[in-house]
Motif scaffolding. Structure first.
Motif: not given
Length: 617
Positions: A497-521
């Protein structure tokens, strides 16, 4: 027969100090500004300004050192050879001695029995450089100047001589020396420097400013002792001094007066005597001294923020521009002076480390001006956005170059500036896009689409907006938990359960606009050991905050896509426990300093009762 010359003069010459060492007319003429070795040594040893003027540029020029451009195993061998020979420290010492005395050299010791012959670099084999010796121009004399315009050594000494321990003269060919010169001379033939073939001490041109500053500071210090002077006017004082016993009575009388003043603040005087206190004013003196120090700073070509270690003056002043100009000049000196001086030494070093001379091996001086984490993140974003623009997206945004070419260029850029730690090793393992097998057309097309638009491989249409929680699980949570349990933290979050939070948006958004972290191999991320880490209390949660510009960068990009964030700032952190034992001071808990291994990004909707699912072990 002797001739006596009588000179008559008046008070005008006396007042103007004509003919003395403080002659006001003397500043209109320039004399030979040569300092003796004793004066240089005494100034360097006895005054902080000459020492810092000599030492600071010598240290700063090698502080960041250089980066070898070669295969990883070759870089390791080259850096190990530099450490074995102590090259970095010896270059700094040679530059320091050159600035102090006017010149210095590093002798390349290859074990040759006849140092009078030119050095043959091609004959140096693995381990062939036996030693490097720093020699000051005080002991290394330059020989006859080469006047042959076709010679490589034109205008330079044909040889150098060094007195050995037995008093014999050892002749050394210049190819065996890495020569560093001090301050340049207007014309070596006009120089009054007794050491021909070398430069001048950098202190020669600034010594007057240094002396003026030291004298001003000394006079201000003397004035402190004269800050308060008591003046007493005594009737018949001069006449009384004719009496032999008057002086003793006078001293006894004012000793009593000062004693009374010291006890109760009352001074006892005769009615006819007058008492007055004169206090010296120090207004404006700090500004005068600061101006003298600024003159020294300008003469030494070192910013006051670096020379004096003082904060920059003026509203909104940071001193960054001064330091940038200073570092730019040092960088130019590295390329124009240090690199040519080290050419033969480096050629021997490469052969001594690798056993041969690969053509592709070279180095670059590391930047002296270091960007902050935010500046690095901004540069990374600019490069990424530029890559997308160059790649194009079809239609009105045509592709300007092949994806494979752009990919290779980006890989080289990110490796050189260190934007993506571990990228070079990952590329060696998985290969570049241009190195993919011909039958991988589908994968290449997919990667090309990702470079053009990170959201392209997810969907072409917008998705239903929803709340968003992005996290990365800590893969090495077990060893982190053990680190805190040893310090008395009784319960922690479970390892899974140990983790790092990157985003916690209570406002609904389109996930596809966020995309993925494409900079990591491979989607995962490793935070290197070390760096800023500290323990903080976020409400009931005891967390470990750490610096990670790539997580901060990703957080900002998610916010740009429309995500909300309930806090003022984003600080990457790992929650350790919600039940810190009573009696444990969080300030005494040592944060985990090892590497942090993070898994892939996990997208989820925010659970309304997420607090209820927290369990500690």
């Amino acid at each position: 027969m002797s001739i006596v010359a009588r000179i008559t003069d008046g008070l005008t010459s006396l007042v103007s100090r004509m003919g003395t060492d403080r002659d006001k007319a003397a500043t209109t003429f320039y004399g030979a500004p040569m300092l003796s070795d004793d004066q240089i040594a005494f100034g360097y040893d006895g005054s902080w300004l000459p020492r810092k003027i000599v030492d600071i540029p010598a240290f700063d020029s090698v502080r960041a050192w250089r980066d070898w451009q070669a295969k990883p195993e070759q870089i390791e061998a080259l850096e190990a050879e530099e450490k074995r020979l102590g090259l970095k420290a010896k270059v700094q010492e040679a530059r320091r001695l050159a600035r102090l005395w006017g010149g210095a050299a590093i002798m390349i010791g290859t074990g040759d029995l006849n140092p009078t012959l030119p050095l043959n670099m091609d004959r140096v084999s693995r381990g062939g450089v036996k030693y490097l010796t720093v020699l000051s121009c005080r002991f290394l004399a330059a020989g006859e100047i080469d006047r042959d315009p076709t010679s490589e050594w034109y205008g330079k000494p044909k040889y150098y001589t060094l007195a050995n321990a037995s008093g014999q003269q050892l002749t050394i060919h210049p190819s065996r020396l890495a020569i560093f010169l001090g301050a340049k001379q207007a014309d070596p033939d006009l120089s009054t420097n007794a050491r021909k073939g070398w430069g001048d001490s950098v202190l020669n041109s600034v010594i007057t400013e240094i002396k003026n500053t030291d004298a001003t500071a000394g006079n201000i210090a003397s004035l402190v002792f004269e800050a308060k002077v008591d003046v007493i006017r005594i009737p018949g004082f001069m006449q009384g001094m004719m009496d032999p016993g008057y002086e003793a009575r006078l001293l006894k009388r004012f000793t009593l007066a000062n004693t009374a003043k010291g006890i109760n603040g009352t001074i006892i005087l005769d009615k006819e005597e007058e008492y007055e206190t004169k206090a010296a004013s120090f207004a404006g003196l700090p500004d005068v001294l600061d101006r003298f120090l600024q003159i020294v700073s300008g003469a030494a070509d070192i910013p006051a923020t670096r020379l004096l270690g003082q904060a920059p003056a003026g509203m909104n002043a940071t001193g960054d521009s001064d330091l940038r100009n200073y570092y730019d000049r040092l960088s130019a000196d590295q390329e124009i002076e240090t690199t040519p001086a080290l050419y033969r030494l480096d050629e021997c070093l490469i052969r001594s480390a690798l056993g041969s001379r690969p053509d592709e091996v070279h180095y670059r001086w590391s930047p002296l001006w270091q960007m902050s984490a935010k500046e690095k993140a901004d540069v990374f974003k600019i490069k990424a956005d530029a890559a997308r623009a160059i790649a194009g997206s079809g239609g009105a945004s045509p592709q300007l170059m092949p994806i494979e070419v752009l990919s290779d260029a980006l890989v080289n850029a990110f490796i050189e500036d260190g934007s993506l730690p571990g990228l070079e090793a990952a590329i060696d393992e998985y290969g570049k896009l241009s190195e993919q097998e011909p039958d991988g057309d589908d994968e290449t097309a997919a990667l090309g689409a990702a470079l053009t638009d990170p959201n392209a491989r997810l969907a072409a249409n917008d998705a239903t907006p929803r709340t968003l929680y992005i996290r990365r699980d800590v893969k090495n949570a077990a060893e982190i938990i053990e680190h805190f349990k040893v310090q008395g933290v009784e319960t922690t979050l479970a390892a899974d359960d140990m983790h790092v939070t990157i985003a916690f948006s209570k406002t609904p958004i389109d996930w596809l606009k966020v995309g993925d972290d494409w900079g990591n191999v491979d989607g995962e991320l490793t935070i290197n050991a070390g760096g800023p880490r500290m323990m903080e209390q976020f409400g009931d949660a005891t967390v470990m905050v750490f610096g990670a510009w790539n997580l901060s960068y990703r957080h900002e990009r998610v916010k740009e896509a429309g995500a909300s964030w309930d806090h003022q700032d984003y600080n990457p952190h790992i929650t350790i426990t919600y039940a810190l034992p009573v009696g444990i001071d969080i300030a005494n808990i040592e944060p985990w300093k090892g590497k942090i291994e993070l898994g892939v990004e996990i997208f989820e909707e925010i659970k309304p009762n997420w607090h209820a699912e927290i369990a500690e072990v």
